[in-house]
Write a protein that holds these residues in place. Structure first.
Motif, PDB file in Angstrom:
ATOM      1  N   LEU A   1      -4.229  -2.656  -6.948  1.00 35.22           N
ATOM      2  CA  LEU A   1      -4.265  -3.162  -5.655  1.00 35.22           C
ATOM      3  C   LEU A   1      -4.745  -4.676  -5.421  1.00 35.22           C
ATOM      4  CD1 LEU A   1      -2.780  -1.642  -2.921  1.00 35.22           C
ATOM      5  CD2 LEU A   1      -3.001  -0.211  -4.935  1.00 35.22           C
TER       6      LEU A   1
ATOM      7  N   SER B   1       0.844  -1.124  -0.116  1.00 34.26           N
ATOM      8  CA  SER B   1       0.024  -0.032   0.080  1.00 34.26           C
ATOM      9  C   SER B   1       0.821   1.234   0.008  1.00 34.26           C
ATOM     10  CB  SER B   1      -0.974  -0.060   1.178  1.00 34.26           C
ATOM     11  OG  SER B   1      -2.024  -0.757   0.899  1.00 34.26           O
TER      12      SER B   1
ATOM     13  N   SER C   1      -5.865   3.633   4.183  1.00 33.35           N
ATOM     14  CA  SER C   1      -5.433   2.562   3.297  1.00 33.35           C
ATOM     15  C   SER C   1      -6.455   1.732   2.796  1.00 33.35           C
ATOM     16  CB  SER C   1      -4.183   1.727   4.089  1.00 33.35           C
ATOM     17  OG  SER C   1      -3.433   1.241   3.076  1.00 33.35           O
TER      18      SER C   1
ATOM     19  N   LYS D   1       0.150   3.938  -2.745  1.00 34.47           N
ATOM     20  CA  LYS D   1      -0.707   4.695  -2.866  1.00 34.47           C
ATOM     21  C   LYS D   1      -0.322   6.405  -2.516  1.00 34.47           C
ATOM     22  CE  LYS D   1      -3.885   1.523  -0.784  1.00 34.47           C
ATOM     23  NZ  LYS D   1      -4.288   0.481   0.425  1.00 34.47           N
TER      24      LYS D   1
ATOM     25  N   ASN E   1      -8.311  -0.043  -0.145  1.00 38.13           N
ATOM     26  CA  ASN E   1      -7.850  -0.564  -1.476  1.00 38.13           C
ATOM     27  C   ASN E   1      -8.853  -0.168  -2.394  1.00 38.13           C
ATOM     28  OD1 ASN E   1      -5.445  -1.695  -0.417  1.00 38.13           O
ATOM     29  ND2 ASN E   1      -6.628  -3.486  -0.004  1.00 38.13           N
TER      30      ASN E   1
END
Length: 307
Positions: free
Chosen positions: A153, A57, A118, A60, A120
């Protein structure tokens, strides 16, 4: 046997801290890379800083910067509504990924969900607006070639399921077994096929964001604000929380990967960017000792690098 780390440090004291951090991680059975840099003096310390690692992650952050750049340039509207259907959404335990009913969210709020918890599903919705290839191309145009963006992701979970079905424990076992080899049963753990980058590339990206040397000033300021809203505090933030400090970061977790990048800013004016990228050598869905070791590394680095 793992090769000895390649250390980076501008003097003996900084090298001593880098060696101590690497030794602490090795004692826990953790491989990885680490880099901390004072954004104003340029002094730094770390080890294996050029090693490519799947980002999980952490990807991102560059995704957010490219989306914000599009907004700053008038190509996207932060108020543009996006509807997500859980039946076709991405896997994840937080945010829209955990929703059971369709929801419509503005682009700017997708960025907030992606960086604060976080999410997705929020990230992959943004990839729907700015495709993977476009994000990767923009980063290369900015001179961030060591950061490669290759997939959404949800592809991480699709690859894990393809190798281990719905057995998360088996997927974790495969990840640990393949660590340190040239064979990756789960494709998105292979740095040559995953979203990947090095600690050095990530710290340089943070430096450019914090110094307004990439994209547009509005975009970098908004990215700094959003990273300051991250809710997860179990890694670097665990040892960098105080009334006189501000932490802005982004974690990354997938199977045996536990990462975090960010910048700690002190009231004194000190600013230190940090990238901690780890790969555990044991099957553990929860590893509080590894998270703590990441936090201790960040604190030790900050204390020796601050002016």
């Amino acid at each position: 046997m793992s090769p000895a780390p390649v250390y980076a440090g501008d003097d003996g004291a900084l090298l001593d801290v880098a060696e101590a951090i690497a030794a602490d991680w090795a004692a826990l059975g953790v491989r990885g890379s680490f880099l901390a840099r004072n954004l104003d003096t340029g002094e730094q310390l770390g080890f294996d800083v050029d090693e490519l690692t799947p980002l999980a992650s952490v990807v991102k952050v560059p995704l957010a910067l490219v989306v914000l750049d599009r907004i700053a340039g008038g190509e996207l509207d932060s108020a543009h509504p996006v509807t997500l259907d859980p039946a076709r959404s991405s896997v994840g335990p937080t945010g829209l990924a955990a929703f059971r009913h369709p929801a419509t969210v503005a682009v700017g709020d997708l960025l907030l969900m992606m960086l604060s918890v976080s999410d997705n599903a929020a990230a992959d919705a943004l990839f729907g607006l700015v495709p993977v290839a476009d994000v990767d191309a923009r980063l290369r145009a900015w001179g961030c070639g060591e950061l490669r963006i290759r997939h959404r992701l949800n592809h991480m979970y699709e690859c894990a399921a393809g190798a281990a079905g719905n057995d998360f424990s088996l997927a974790l076992e495969l990840a640990v077994r393949d660590e340190g080899t040239d064979r990756h049963t789960i494709e998105t753990l292979d740095p040559a096929r995953a979203n990947a980058g090095s600690a050095a590339a990530l710290v340089e990206l943070l430096r450019r964001v914090w110094c307004d040397e990439i994209s547009a000033p509005w975009a970098t300021a908004e990215l700094r604000r959003l990273m300051g809203l991250q809710l997860f505090t179990q890694r670097l933030a665990s040892e960098l929380r105080a009334d006189t400090l501000r932490w802005s970061g982004k974690t990354g977790s997938f199977l045996h990967l536990r990462h975090e990048i960010g910048v700690v800013e002190a009231e004194s004016g000190d600013r230190v960017a940090i990238a901690a990228m780890t790969r555990a050598g044991r099957r553990a869905g929860v590893a509080a000792d590894v998270d703590l070791a990441i936090g201790v590394a960040g604190r030790e680095a900050f204390e020796v690098l601050r002016g």
